[in-house]
Design an enzyme around this catalytic site. Sequence first.
Site, mmCIF file in Angstrom:
data_model
loop_
_atom_site.group_PDB
_atom_site.id
_atom_site.type_symbol
_atom_site.label_atom_id
_atom_site.label_comp_id
_atom_site.label_asym_id
_atom_site.label_seq_id
_atom_site.Cartn_x
_atom_site.Cartn_y
_atom_site.Cartn_z
ATOM 1 C CG ASP A 1 -8.037 0.707 3.307
ATOM 2 O OD1 ASP A 1 -8.991 0.023 3.428
ATOM 3 O OD2 ASP A 1 -6.583 0.556 3.667
ATOM 4 C CE LYS B 1 -4.210 -1.743 2.058
ATOM 5 N NZ LYS B 1 -4.902 -0.961 3.070
HETATM 6 P P1 NAP Z 1 0.183 -3.122 9.884
HETATM 7 O O1 NAP Z 1 0.659 -1.844 9.531
HETATM 8 O O2 NAP Z 1 0.748 -4.579 9.875
HETATM 9 O O3 NAP Z 1 -0.246 -2.335 11.731
HETATM 10 C C1 NAP Z 1 -0.321 -3.464 12.629
HETATM 11 C C2 NAP Z 1 -0.350 -2.889 13.943
HETATM 12 O O4 NAP Z 1 -0.740 -3.528 14.894
HETATM 13 C C3 NAP Z 1 0.369 -1.507 14.507
HETATM 14 O O5 NAP Z 1 0.431 -0.143 14.942
HETATM 15 C C4 NAP Z 1 1.160 -2.874 15.627
HETATM 16 O O6 NAP Z 1 2.236 -2.583 16.642
HETATM 17 C C5 NAP Z 1 -0.055 -3.252 16.318
HETATM 18 N N1 NAP Z 1 0.273 -4.727 15.954
HETATM 19 C C6 NAP Z 1 0.426 -5.938 16.121
HETATM 20 N N2 NAP Z 1 1.187 -7.080 16.532
HETATM 21 C C7 NAP Z 1 0.205 -6.815 17.773
HETATM 22 C C8 NAP Z 1 0.532 -7.045 18.941
HETATM 23 N N3 NAP Z 1 0.880 -8.953 18.889
HETATM 24 N N4 NAP Z 1 0.389 -5.950 20.078
HETATM 25 C C9 NAP Z 1 0.182 -5.261 20.162
HETATM 26 N N5 NAP Z 1 -0.351 -4.622 19.194
HETATM 27 C C10 NAP Z 1 0.217 -5.314 17.604
HETATM 28 O O7 NAP Z 1 -2.231 -3.692 10.043
HETATM 29 P P2 NAP Z 1 -2.925 -2.555 9.434
HETATM 30 O O8 NAP Z 1 -2.560 -3.090 7.317
HETATM 31 O O9 NAP Z 1 -2.856 -1.311 9.785
HETATM 32 O O10 NAP Z 1 -4.137 -4.125 9.572
HETATM 33 C C11 NAP Z 1 -4.230 -4.022 11.359
HETATM 34 C C12 NAP Z 1 -5.975 -5.257 11.188
HETATM 35 O O11 NAP Z 1 -6.345 -4.090 10.801
HETATM 36 C C13 NAP Z 1 -5.101 -6.570 10.603
HETATM 37 O O12 NAP Z 1 -4.705 -7.007 10.464
HETATM 38 C C14 NAP Z 1 -7.247 -6.257 9.611
HETATM 39 O O13 NAP Z 1 -7.351 -7.065 10.161
HETATM 40 C C15 NAP Z 1 -7.271 -4.850 9.985
HETATM 41 N N6 NAP Z 1 -8.305 -4.957 7.994
HETATM 42 C C16 NAP Z 1 -9.208 -4.427 8.469
HETATM 43 C C17 NAP Z 1 -9.890 -3.978 6.872
HETATM 44 C C18 NAP Z 1 -11.154 -4.599 7.187
HETATM 45 O O14 NAP Z 1 -11.126 -3.955 5.550
HETATM 46 N N7 NAP Z 1 -11.647 -4.216 8.204
HETATM 47 C C19 NAP Z 1 -8.692 -3.855 5.918
HETATM 48 C C20 NAP Z 1 -7.572 -3.027 6.129
HETATM 49 C C21 NAP Z 1 -6.480 -3.630 8.185
HETATM 50 P P3 NAP Z 1 3.365 -1.986 16.224
HETATM 51 O O15 NAP Z 1 3.432 -0.511 15.949
HETATM 52 O O16 NAP Z 1 4.304 -2.088 17.576
HETATM 53 O O17 NAP Z 1 3.851 -3.238 15.725
#
Ligand code: NAP
Length: 535
Positions: A345, A308
């Site tokens: 998004d 992205k």
């Molecule tokens: P990302 O860019 O990898 O960000 C993940 C975030 O979660 C980071 O802030 C990370 O913290 C935190 N994190 C990851 N593992 C963790 C843990 N074990 N404990 C505490 N914090 C944790 O991912 P993203 O694209 O933002 O997506 C996040 C989630 O949103 C996805 O897993 C998905 O389920 C959901 N999502 C849903 C949609 C939808 O259409 N419904 C679309 C996009 C995403 P750090 O900064 O400390 O690494």
Amino acid sequence: MPTPTAATQLLRTRIGKVCVAITGTTAVEMIEKASTVVKETPFLEFRLDYLDKPLNAIPKLKQFFADNTAATGIATCRREENGGKFTGTLAAEMEILCKAAVSGFHIVDVELESAEALKKGELQKLRDTGVALIISHHDFTATKDLDKIYERMAPFQPDLYKIVPTAKNLSDNVTLMRFMERMRDEANIIGICMGDAGIISRVLGLRAGSAFTFAAATPGEETGPGQIAARTLIETYRIDQVDAATKVYGVAGNPIRSSLSPIMMNTAFRRETVNAVYLALQTAKVSDLLKLVQEMPIQGLSVTMPHKQEIMAHLEKTDPLSAKIGACNTVLRAQDGKLYGFNTDVAGIIGPLEKRMSLRGAKALVLGAGGAARAAVFGLRDKGADVFILNRTADTAQKLARQSGSKTIKKEAVAKTEFDVIINATPIGMAGQKAAPLLEGKDLNTKLVFDLVYNPLETPLIRLARQQSIPFITGVEMFVQQGARQFEIWTGKPAPEEEMLRVVIHSLRQQAEAAASESSQEPDKTAGTKRKKAS
Ligand code: NAP
């Protein structure tokens, strides 16, 4: 064009676009499956190499063809060294295929390596039965020089040339499709790329000139890596209707295998009678994706993790929110041929919230500071909300807070603060994620909970909200909304949101059932021996 043999002419009237692979260890099992499949798809490949006793099974299969005269059958008995399951000798393979050829099968498949190892005249014996011949070649490692493979096959003058390399990247599909386009008037070619990156060839291969394509009888019965189930190919991808005018869209990411975007977007295209198809584009590199986009008339892309951010640098222009967030999930190829970026998004998060509350002055807590959190934070700020960020890595939260004019908050302060909405933008709660929940029941001092995680349908956070009678929004709503906005950007038509939601929920329920039944069969899984599969 080569002079058609009687067998080739027969084939023209009998072969369909999709050939369904039938597997089973006994003739009874195979016939049971074939009898179901034949009602919808009368073109079947019987993988005789899966049978415990292939030779003994043939009389029963002969009866199947006698009872199902509309069925067209391919007999395949691929040896282990060529990626099949048959452990017998080449002579035994030929004996089985010869018997199949006089028992109602219309086509036999002989691997190129087998054909090359046969003594002169032996292949002719098989052909003298009047059966049509496929010479096939599978490469489980890569897509190499396809012309060279063709040159090795040509001396056997088969009715059909089956060339099945493995796509290591998206560009390998282009290599195969260009090859088929070039050979269209030379020979009858069946071309498919195996592997997750090869899905394009399974759907668009027919348009490039492939005589037909292969499909699995049901999900879980794939005979080759990346093979798609027949019903999915026919109903979701509408393979029968893919023609030169069909517009191509796709979702690019890594991994992309379990993405629900193809089922959702193809359903939307079908519902709105848009002549378009939407494919899963498995790719580890943005450069590979860009090469595909250059080579193929792809009209639009959904871009997901981990591309992205990187895709932004390759777009002509993006909308202001994408630029602020530094990430784009939607690409449109405009009439000028240039690529434009959007971030749906944001709309996927803000749309559902605005249906329930006014965001101006609303107090929002966002958990996480990654891509989804950035979309939430900038989207909320854009609407005038007061945003607090809680993230595992404090530095990232502070940076995002600075960039967006938000505040950070410590975990201990959450329970004491009253929020209008708490949004989870971390993967916590996602199926397969073992991490402990970020918040407990006592922390949910809020009027609304929004969990962006959409698989499972009910996450631990949603369960907590439900238990405390706090209204909630599930990640499915975001998923459908971001997809609906993409549909509108690409087609200019309103998206069939209800139908999209229905199909996503149905698929998630199916996935949950499949996972539950898989885990209940766990001990059996380790008992079987793993073998390579060929398409
Ligand atoms: P990302 O860019 O990898 O960000 C993940 C975030 O979660 C980071 O802030 C990370 O913290 C935190 N994190 C990851 N593992 C963790 C843990 N074990 N404990 C505490 N914090 C944790 O991912 P993203 O694209 O933002 O997506 C996040 C989630 O949103 C996805 O897993 C998905 O389920 C959901 N999502 C849903 C949609 C939808 O259409 N419904 C679309 C996009 C995403 P750090 O900064 O400390 O690494």
